[in-house]
Design a protein around this motif. Structure first.
Motif, PDB file in Angstrom:
ATOM      1  N   CYS A 136       0.724  -1.277  -0.123  1.00 47.36           N
ATOM      2  CA  CYS A 136       0.213  -0.041   0.021  1.00 47.36           C
ATOM      3  C   CYS A 136       0.791   1.251   0.104  1.00 47.36           C
ATOM      4  O   CYS A 136       1.741   1.224   0.967  1.00 47.36           O
ATOM      5  CB  CYS A 136      -1.043   0.028   1.272  1.00 47.36           C
ATOM      6  N   ILE A 137       0.214   2.119  -1.078  1.00 49.44           N
ATOM      7  CA  ILE A 137       1.127   3.583  -1.010  1.00 49.44           C
ATOM      8  C   ILE A 137       0.326   4.587  -0.441  1.00 49.44           C
ATOM      9  O   ILE A 137       0.633   5.837  -0.410  1.00 49.44           O
ATOM     10  CB  ILE A 137       1.696   3.865  -2.433  1.00 49.44           C
TER      11      ILE A 137
ATOM     12  N   CYS B  48      -2.749   5.857  -1.165  1.00 52.55           N
ATOM     13  CA  CYS B  48      -3.379   6.946  -1.905  1.00 52.55           C
ATOM     14  C   CYS B  48      -4.786   7.272  -1.805  1.00 52.55           C
ATOM     15  O   CYS B  48      -5.186   8.279  -1.980  1.00 52.55           O
ATOM     16  CB  CYS B  48      -3.192   6.332  -3.317  1.00 52.55           C
ATOM     17  N   GLY B  49      -5.325   6.210  -0.932  1.00 52.28           N
ATOM     18  CA  GLY B  49      -6.688   6.443  -0.306  1.00 52.28           C
ATOM     19  C   GLY B  49      -7.971   6.031  -1.647  1.00 52.28           C
ATOM     20  O   GLY B  49      -8.925   6.342  -1.520  1.00 52.28           O
TER      21      GLY B  49
ATOM     22  N   CYS C 238      -8.953   3.550  -2.641  1.00 53.49           N
ATOM     23  CA  CYS C 238      -9.732   2.392  -2.274  1.00 53.49           C
ATOM     24  C   CYS C 238     -11.125   2.976  -1.490  1.00 53.49           C
ATOM     25  O   CYS C 238     -12.142   2.314  -1.474  1.00 53.49           O
ATOM     26  CB  CYS C 238      -9.154   1.319  -1.530  1.00 53.49           C
TER      27      CYS C 238
ATOM     28  N   ILE D 150      -8.588  -0.797   2.906  1.00 52.36           N
ATOM     29  CA  ILE D 150      -7.191  -1.104   3.347  1.00 52.36           C
ATOM     30  C   ILE D 150      -7.094  -1.225   4.811  1.00 52.36           C
ATOM     31  O   ILE D 150      -6.239  -1.926   5.313  1.00 52.36           O
ATOM     32  CB  ILE D 150      -6.120  -0.174   2.587  1.00 52.36           C
TER      33      ILE D 150
ATOM     34  N   CYS E 246      -6.991  -0.142  -6.930  1.00 45.30           N
ATOM     35  CA  CYS E 246      -5.830  -0.048  -6.292  1.00 45.30           C
ATOM     36  C   CYS E 246      -4.523   0.095  -7.075  1.00 45.30           C
ATOM     37  O   CYS E 246      -4.388  -0.997  -7.978  1.00 45.30           O
ATOM     38  CB  CYS E 246      -5.709  -1.254  -5.193  1.00 45.30           C
ATOM     39  N   PRO E 247      -3.520   0.944  -6.935  1.00 47.45           N
ATOM     40  CA  PRO E 247      -2.599   1.284  -8.018  1.00 47.45           C
ATOM     41  C   PRO E 247      -1.583   0.205  -7.834  1.00 47.45           C
ATOM     42  O   PRO E 247      -0.594  -0.032  -8.742  1.00 47.45           O
ATOM     43  CB  PRO E 247      -2.166   2.589  -7.586  1.00 47.45           C
TER      44      PRO E 247
ATOM     45  N   ILE F  80      -3.392  -4.427  -4.928  1.00 48.49           N
ATOM     46  CA  ILE F  80      -3.402  -5.341  -3.653  1.00 48.49           C
ATOM     47  C   ILE F  80      -5.009  -6.131  -3.738  1.00 48.49           C
ATOM     48  O   ILE F  80      -6.017  -5.395  -4.099  1.00 48.49           O
ATOM     49  CB  ILE F  80      -3.523  -4.366  -2.329  1.00 48.49           C
TER      50      ILE F  80
ATOM     51  N   ILE G  34      -7.517  -6.544  -2.065  1.00 50.43           N
ATOM     52  CA  ILE G  34      -8.174  -6.178  -0.938  1.00 50.43           C
ATOM     53  C   ILE G  34      -9.429  -6.870  -0.712  1.00 50.43           C
ATOM     54  O   ILE G  34      -9.401  -7.308   0.433  1.00 50.43           O
ATOM     55  CB  ILE G  34      -8.506  -4.754  -1.045  1.00 50.43           C
TER      56      ILE G  34
HETATM   57  S1  SF4 Z   1      -5.874   1.949  -3.069  1.00 48.54           S
HETATM   58 FE1  SF4 Z   1      -4.202   0.401  -2.678  1.00 48.54          FE
HETATM   59  S2  SF4 Z   1      -2.378   1.794  -2.606  1.00 48.54           S
HETATM   60 FE2  SF4 Z   1      -4.236   3.288  -2.392  1.00 48.54          FE
HETATM   61  S3  SF4 Z   1      -4.778   3.326  -0.209  1.00 48.54           S
HETATM   62 FE3  SF4 Z   1      -5.787   1.716  -1.016  1.00 48.54          FE
HETATM   63  S4  SF4 Z   1      -4.738  -0.242  -0.674  1.00 48.54           S
HETATM   64 FE4  SF4 Z   1      -3.131   1.527  -0.663  1.00 48.54          FE
END
Ligand code: SF4
Lengths: 462, 246
Positions: free
Chosen positions: A306-307, A309-310, A312, A335, A365-366, A369, A371
């Motif tokens: 996970c980076i 990014c929000g 999700c 996440i 998710c970039p 993941i 999820i």
């Molecule tokens: S979309 Fe992926 S990278 Fe971005 S916050 Fe959610 S889990 Fe993390």
């Protein structure tokens, strides 16, 4: 083990009571998700980029120890003081010790979800230290004495009016003011004073580069730079999963991060820090806090990619309608619901169930993941561990008996339909059947499909 | 090809017409179908609630029932997805794997296996909203997903477009979740209902007279909201629309 109480469901219900506000929250986040879509669609190579990012992260996680040691060595050579913390308490103590060493009493902080996870602010405030969050959204929730409700948009649950009222009380702006320009200007003047007087700046870390021993901090407001350049001491705090092997990998992540987060092509400020300026001191605190446990589990390791990014959260139909606080954890949304039970299984056992498993999170998710599949797996882990409400387990055991015995199933089906036909008001009674609070039950048919089928067969054969 | 008809438990009990339409549709396309009488449930409710371990009996029953079938077809994306991903047997692992690889959602079977390109008798002169169910779409890849940068396609839409007179309405959020989510609909009642309400509103805003889809569970959720609102708009499973006019 105690079983999970449905905290999320209760908090969501409370949030939903103000339906107008819920709609506004939902639409605002959907707007961000739509911006993300446009930004993604503008890059034909988007899916390859995601795949590349996912692979770089997978590779890094497979040799995390090596890369962390490399990072530490190179950072030290650059003159950065490196610390290791096994958990949140150790992390907080390290920061406090640095403060004490410098007889410092004032901190300006840029956004860092890790320090939220470790509850650094309340810890330092108890020790008599002034901690000022300098990201505008963070400052707003800090003034309200609340945690952020979103990792990228910390005050997204608030409207202009709330902020006007808040600033009127704390910053002396005119009562009833809602003009964003005016309010932002007031916040800027307030924060400038704090920047000038701070002894120490704390920042998060978006990416730390093993090869160079440097790190990158991304903000849209430039507040991390202001803090780090003005204060004599800069403390950067990172979870150990934030390391990437080489500077050349940065481009992949920087292209994905802002587009996924807000639909921008790139974050306004991506600041590279490599060594302390003359006369300044730079610290890097590397925090585990459950991450190595997550790393050791093949089912959940991927979540460390996970980076933050929000994206999700913005896409999640549950998050959009229940707000970040309903997740009662620093990192909310899909996440957060994977990360939190790893930190405290009992406290967060409800979160993997706060999802319909629709899978949209996995798609946005970039770093790819899985999820929603991890949410499903968590449910199994929690079920095995006895962390799911016992009523659910009794119900499910009953269902297994029912479905393993076709005759019993047929009997129960008939009995159920008979009951619903004879007592429709009972079947539709909200107190007895939670489904029926806002929805009607289906009208029971006379006959099940199998009864019809058997009859047909009889007709044709007999 | 020996085709086994899989009618999920809730369709069997509450929506027998969907089972009947599915059977008739397949037969009208020349497929010989058997319905194993002792089948019950795919096991999803248990697994979804964290007790996949408790669905062994259910799995066993499923395998016993469909052992003679080359392929299994069912009118429910989420049940089919559950079987595809989780059908399991310690005693008969090879049989479980074979079935997992040969179970199809109805639309998928029609477009990918039968390659249906025309439905000459089908006629349904109404404005129809298509509810794209998450498990079918993202799990079984029955249609493209709004999150991905990829070419657009939709198997259910392809089939609906073969129906004479049918007017498919556009939606603002074509693949937003309806909020059913298995036991989620009860344990997160407030949230689930709100999601259902919002989903219905999108269809109504665009003038749908009928809401259709490949998953009766999602449609049951939307029907629950519509009936509570005393709306004249109905839900119909896609099998019912594809057989209308027959
Ligand atoms: S979309 Fe992926 S990278 Fe971005 S916050 Fe959610 S889990 Fe993390």
């Amino acid at each position: 083990m105690d079983t999970a109480s449905p905290k999320h469901a209760k908090a969501a219900e409370a949030f939903l009571r103000d339906e107008e506000n819920t709609d506004w929250h939902n639409e605002t986040l959907w707007f961000v998700r739509s911006k993300r879509d446009r930004a993604a669609q503008s890059l034909p190579e988007w899916e390859q980029l995601r795949e590349q990012a996912s692979q770089i992260k997978a590779h890094t996680l497979s040799k995390l120890d090596d890369y962390l040691i490399q990072l530490e060595e190179n950072a030290r050579q650059n003159g950065i003081i490196v610390h290791w913390a096994a958990n949140g308490d150790e992390h907080n103590q390290i920061v406090l010790d640095i403060m004490r060493k410098h007889k410092a009493t004032k901190i300006v902080k840029s956004k860092s979800m890790l320090t939220e996870e470790c509850h650094l602010n309340p810890f330092l405030i108890k020790e008599g230290i002034e901690v000022i969050d300098t990201d505008l959204g963070e400052r707003i929730v800090q003034l309200r004495n609340e945690p952020p409700s979103h990792i990228v948009l910390p005050a997204i649950h608030l409207k202009k009016k709330h902020i006007g009222d808040l600033f009127h009380i704390h910053l002396g702006t005119e009562a009833g003011a809602t003009d964003p320009q005016y309010l932002t200007e007031a916040a800027r003047i307030h924060l400038r004073q704090k920047f000038l007087l701070a002894d120490v700046a704390i920042t998060g870390v978006n990416f730390a580069i093993a090869e160079t021993g440097g790190f990158v901090v991304c903000t849209n407001e430039g507040n991390a730079d202001l803090g780090a350049h003005l204060a004599k001491v800069h403390i950067a705090c990172m979870g150990i999963e934030k390391v990437i092997p080489q500077a050349e990998h940065l481009g992949v992540f920087l292209r994905l991060l802002a587009r996924s987060a807000t639909g921008q092509a790139v974050t306004t400020y991506s600041s590279h820090f490599r060594k302390p300026a003359p006369g300044q001191e730079m610290h890097l605190v590397l925090v585990d806090n459950g991450r190595t446990r997550q790393l050791a589990s093949p089912d959940f390791r991927n979540s460390l990619k996970c980076i933050r990014c929000g994206a999700c959260m913005n896409t999640c139909p549950v998050y959009r309608r229940s707000g970040g606080h309903s997740y009662h954890t620093a990192v909310a949304g899909p996440i957060g619901s994977i990360l939190a039970p790893n930190i405290d299984m009992k406290e967060y056992a409800d979160l993997p169930f706060a999802s319909t498993l629709c899978g949209s999170c996995t798609n946005v998710c970039p770093v790819k993941i899985d999820i929603h599949q991890q949410l499903y797996k968590w449910r199994q882990v929690l079920g095995e561990a006895g962390a799911v409400e016992s009523t659910k387990k009794v119900g499910m055991t009953g269902m297994d008996v029912l479905f393993s015995h076709p005759w019993l199933y047929r009997f129960a089906g008939r009995a159920g339909r008979w009951f619903m036909q004879k007592f429709p008001s009972l079947a539709n009674k909200p107190g007895l059947n939670p489904w029926a609070i806002h929805r009607d039950m289906p009208k029971p048919p006379e006959q099940s499909f199998r009864d019809w089928y058997a009859q047909q067969n009889q007709k044709t054969n007999g | 090809m020996n085709v086994g008809l899989f009618i999920p438990c809730y369709v069997d009990q509450f929506y027998p017409n969907v089972g009947i339409a599915t059977l008739r549709l397949l037969e009208s396309l020349g497929v010989k179908v058997v319905f194993p009488m002792e089948q019950t449930c795919c096991g999803q409710p248990m697994a979804n609630s964290g007790f996949q371990s408790l669905s062994a009996g259910c799995d066993k029953n499923f395998i016993r029932n469909f052992a003679d079938c080359d392929v299994v077809v069912g009118p429910s994306g989420s049940c089919v997805l559950h079987l595809k991903e989780h059908l399991h047997s310690d005693e008969q692992p090879a049989e479980a794997t074979r079935l997992r690889n040969n179970v199809y959602e109805l639309c998928e079977f029609l477009t990918d296996v039968l390659k249906v390109e025309e439905l000459p008798k089908a006629r349904f002169p109404h404005r129809v909203g298509l509810h794209t169910s998450c498990h079918g779409q993202r799990g079984l890849k029955l249609s493209s997903m709004s999150e991905l940068v990829a070419p657009k396609f939709s198997k259910p839409e392809h089939l609906l477009n073969l129906v004479d007179g049918l007017d498919l309405v556009p939606l603002s959020q074509p693949d937003e979740c309806c909020g059913f989510g298995g036991t989620f609909c009860v344990f997160e009642e407030a949230l689930s209902s709100k999601m259902g309400k919002d989903r219905v509103a999108d269809h109504l805003r665009h003038g749908a007279e009928v809401i259709t889809g490949g998953d009766m569970s999602c449609l049951m959720q939307l029907e629950g909201v519509l009936r509570r609102q005393k709306s004249p708009v109905r839900v119909m499973h896609i099998a019912e629309i594809l057989t209308s006019g027959n």
